[in-house]
Design an enzyme around this catalytic site. Structure first.
Site, mmCIF file in Angstrom:
data_model
loop_
_atom_site.group_PDB
_atom_site.id
_atom_site.type_symbol
_atom_site.label_atom_id
_atom_site.label_comp_id
_atom_site.label_asym_id
_atom_site.label_seq_id
_atom_site.Cartn_x
_atom_site.Cartn_y
_atom_site.Cartn_z
ATOM 1 N N LYS A 34 -5.717 -21.926 39.077
ATOM 2 C CA LYS A 34 -5.653 -21.745 40.529
ATOM 3 C C LYS A 34 -4.477 -22.494 41.136
ATOM 4 O O LYS A 34 -3.882 -22.037 42.114
ATOM 5 C CB LYS A 34 -6.972 -22.191 41.173
ATOM 6 C CG LYS A 34 -8.059 -21.141 41.106
ATOM 7 C CD LYS A 34 -9.220 -21.435 42.026
ATOM 8 C CE LYS A 34 -10.111 -22.508 41.498
ATOM 9 N NZ LYS A 34 -11.344 -22.670 42.297
ATOM 10 N N GLU A 70 -15.469 -23.897 43.032
ATOM 11 C CA GLU A 70 -14.867 -24.743 44.053
ATOM 12 C C GLU A 70 -14.169 -23.834 45.065
ATOM 13 O O GLU A 70 -13.382 -22.970 44.670
ATOM 14 C CB GLU A 70 -13.844 -25.689 43.437
ATOM 15 C CG GLU A 70 -14.393 -26.646 42.407
ATOM 16 C CD GLU A 70 -13.275 -27.438 41.746
ATOM 17 O OE1 GLU A 70 -12.682 -28.306 42.422
ATOM 18 O OE2 GLU A 70 -12.993 -27.176 40.570
ATOM 19 N N ARG A 107 -13.295 -20.729 27.696
ATOM 20 C CA ARG A 107 -12.815 -20.019 28.879
ATOM 21 C C ARG A 107 -11.951 -18.826 28.464
ATOM 22 O O ARG A 107 -11.484 -18.737 27.320
ATOM 23 C CB ARG A 107 -12.023 -20.948 29.793
ATOM 24 C CG ARG A 107 -10.752 -21.504 29.156
ATOM 25 C CD ARG A 107 -9.999 -22.404 30.113
ATOM 26 N NE ARG A 107 -9.513 -21.647 31.259
ATOM 27 C CZ ARG A 107 -8.937 -22.207 32.321
ATOM 28 N NH1 ARG A 107 -8.801 -23.519 32.385
ATOM 29 N NH2 ARG A 107 -8.502 -21.459 33.312
#
Length: 567
Positions: free
Chosen positions: A273, A38, A263
């Protein structure tokens, strides 16, 4: 821990899946992956792991990997982020060739597929607010409630959806939802939102659209359009996989396989983020590329190499189990790579003046220094030696403790590549601080060896005062003091000593004009990189990673012992 030049291949269950698929002829023997970031922030080390998995597996099996931006939320996306992501992926050493895509490339097709689901009675326009949708959704133990607008006619839904696209309704007033099962034990299947109204200008499509697909709706269909075989996601999307499959099956289009992996989680950092953006916006760091940040741009600025990051990603492997990786493991791979590739130089960060009284005033000798003992092909260089030198302030103690073997009054040490010197006199200022040492040298020890066989216990680095290059050096440490910064208040867990700036450092003259991004080992001090702030008139170096310091460990142990004794 592997210390070989080639990192041992670690476990990777995705690799095993691909091997089985190739053996059975699934997908016609193709391997086609994608990395779908993104564009709402800069990439971090967690994304680097995903990049290495997707591009690495595609390369390993002779396949392809796309770079595709999931640009479905114009409120948080910026061209700056797009450009930074492209730069980061290229810097890591990966090439998507001509396969640079955007979810926005497929907005019209996604819209038509939404219309197809409405016509099939599988989607409807809902007038519940976002808060009401959450309320109606239910919980893990209680089923959800159907929306009052769930049973609108196909004709009414088509009309409303078309008017949504035309911009007739304000933000948040209506959504398009899939009609699945409000009692499903999987909350993601309880009539998820497919489209929401956002009157915001998109960085690529401008004001053409005012409705935007959700990630869950766009993800699988974008994969399908691009012919992806193995759609690799992080573990939090495992519960979303049934929805991924549902959309593809209901539309009757090509069906990739979604595979989830754990992850990356690391000590002393955050890989969110949202939290990283907060650190940037509130001025806790200088920007996304602050060398203390876990962003790829921050690590690049600090002096990390793409090879080290790729080796790290391979070493930690790929699994279904969440775990936390020590930040020191990443530093190990950085240190291992730079040990082989970085030229050695001498730099004095906290200078102490040394005058060699018996050295000729006007004599300058050139000492031959090895550029990298790990790579003889890098050759040697000449370093000027003169009467007045600088050494590290920590390399002298007027009253040395036990196990301290560096310079002290009456003690002899070796100067790297040069001579033995002996300290004879200490000069102090009005505050009692040592400002200058007077020493003598033994001319017979040129090159660092004594003909009579006598030994010294320490070798010091140095810089000739009249030839020294002035520089600013920034010493970076971990950004957070806690291993898990999310324990307690994130800002309170920031390390107040994560940056120390030294203004009056002295470097050997070979570093004059060192280009931005070039990396060096400052002998005995660590690995350093030229910062983008550097100019021809003002050199600026960042410490990339420190060397192991045996004395620091001894001194710390002694201090801890003293504290225990006092207690």
């Amino acid at each position: 821990m592997s210390t070989s030049n080639e990192t041992a291949r670690s476990s990777n269950f995705i690799r095993e899946i691909i091997i089985r698929d190739l053996e059975t002829g699934k997908y016609g023997g193709r391997v086609h992956t994608r990395f779908p970031p993104e564009p709402n922030g800069y990439l971090h080390i967690g994304h680097a792991k995903s990049i290495c998995i997707n591009f690495g597996l595609a390369k390993e099996f002779g396949g392809k990997c796309n770079l595709r931006f999931d640009d479905t939320n114009p409120c948080k996306e910026e061209v700056e982020y797009v450009e930074s992501i492209i730069e980061d992926v290229r810097w890591l050493g990966f090439d998507w060739e001509d396969r640079l895509y955007y979810a926005s490339d497929y907005f019209e097709q996604l819209y038509q597929w939404a219309v197809q689901l409405i016509k099939a009675g599988k989607a409807y326009v809902c007038d519940l607010t976002p808060e009401q949708i959450r309320e109606y959704r239910g919980t893990l133990t209680e089923p959800g409630r159907e929306s009052p607008w769930r049973n609108r006619s196909v004709e009414e839904n088509l009309n409303l959806f078309e008017r949504m696209r035309a911009g007739e309704f304000p933000d948040g007033s209506r959504t398009l939802r899939a009609k699945i099962d409000m009692a499903s034990p999987n909350l993601n299947l309880r009539d998820p939102v497919m489209y929401r109204i956002l009157h915001a200008e998109h960085h690529r499509t401008g004001k053409k659209w005012c409705i935007y697909p959700t990630y869950d709706f766009a993800h699988g269909q974008c994969d399908s359009i691009e012919g992806i075989t193995h759609s690799i996601c992080t573990l939090e999307f495992e519960d979303h996989r049934p929805l991924y499959d549902w959309y593809l099956d209901q539309l009757g289009i090509y069906h990739p396989q979604q595979i989830e992996f754990a992850r990356l989680n690391m000590t002393h950092t955050v890989l969110s983020k949202r939290k990283l953006l907060m650190l940037v916006q509130n001025g806790h760091v200088s920007g996304w590329d602050d060398p203390r940040m876990p962003t790829i741009s921050g690590m690049r600025r600090r002096g990390y190499t793409p090879e080290a990051i790729r080796n790290f990603a391979e070493r930690i492997g790929v699994s279904k189990t969440n775990s936390v990786i020590e930040f020191s493991l990443l530093e190990h791979f950085v240190r291992e790579d730079l040990n082989r590739t970085a030229p050695r130089v001498m730099a004095v960060l906290r200078p102490l003046k040394v005058v060699i009284d018996n050295y000729p005033d006007d004599l300058v000798e050139e000492m031959e220094a090895v550029n990298n003992p790990e790579d003889p092909s890098m050759g040697t260089r000449q370093v000027p030696f003169s009467k007045v030198l600088y050494i590290e302030r920590d390399d002298f103690r007027e009253d040395p403790p036990k196990q301290y073997y560096r310079l002290a009054p009456g003690r002899e040490v070796r100067l790297r590549y040069a001579y033995f010197i002996r300290c004879n006199e200490v000069v102090k200022d009005e505050n009692g601080e040592v400002v200058e040492l007077h020493c003598t040298y033994d001319p017979a020890t040129r090159g660092g060896n004594a003909p009579d066989g006598r030994k010294v216990k320490a070798t010091l680095h140095w810089v000739s005062a009249s030839h020294a290059v002035n520089a600013e050096v920034r010493l970076y440490d971990k950004l957070f003091i806690r291993e898990n910064p999310d324990e307690g208040d994130l800002i309170a867990n920031l390390n107040p000593n994560s940056l120390e700036i030294l203004k009056d450092c002295k470097l050997e003259p070979s570093l004059m004009g060192a280009p931005v991004g070039s990396r060096y080992q400052f002998e005995r001090l660590g690995y350093f990189c030229v910062d983008p702030d550097s100019t021809a008139e003002h050199l600026v170096f960042n410490r990339t990673v420190a060397l192991r310091d045996t004395w620091a460990k001894i001194e710390k142990a002694q201090q801890q012992g003293a504290v225990k004794t006092q207690q």
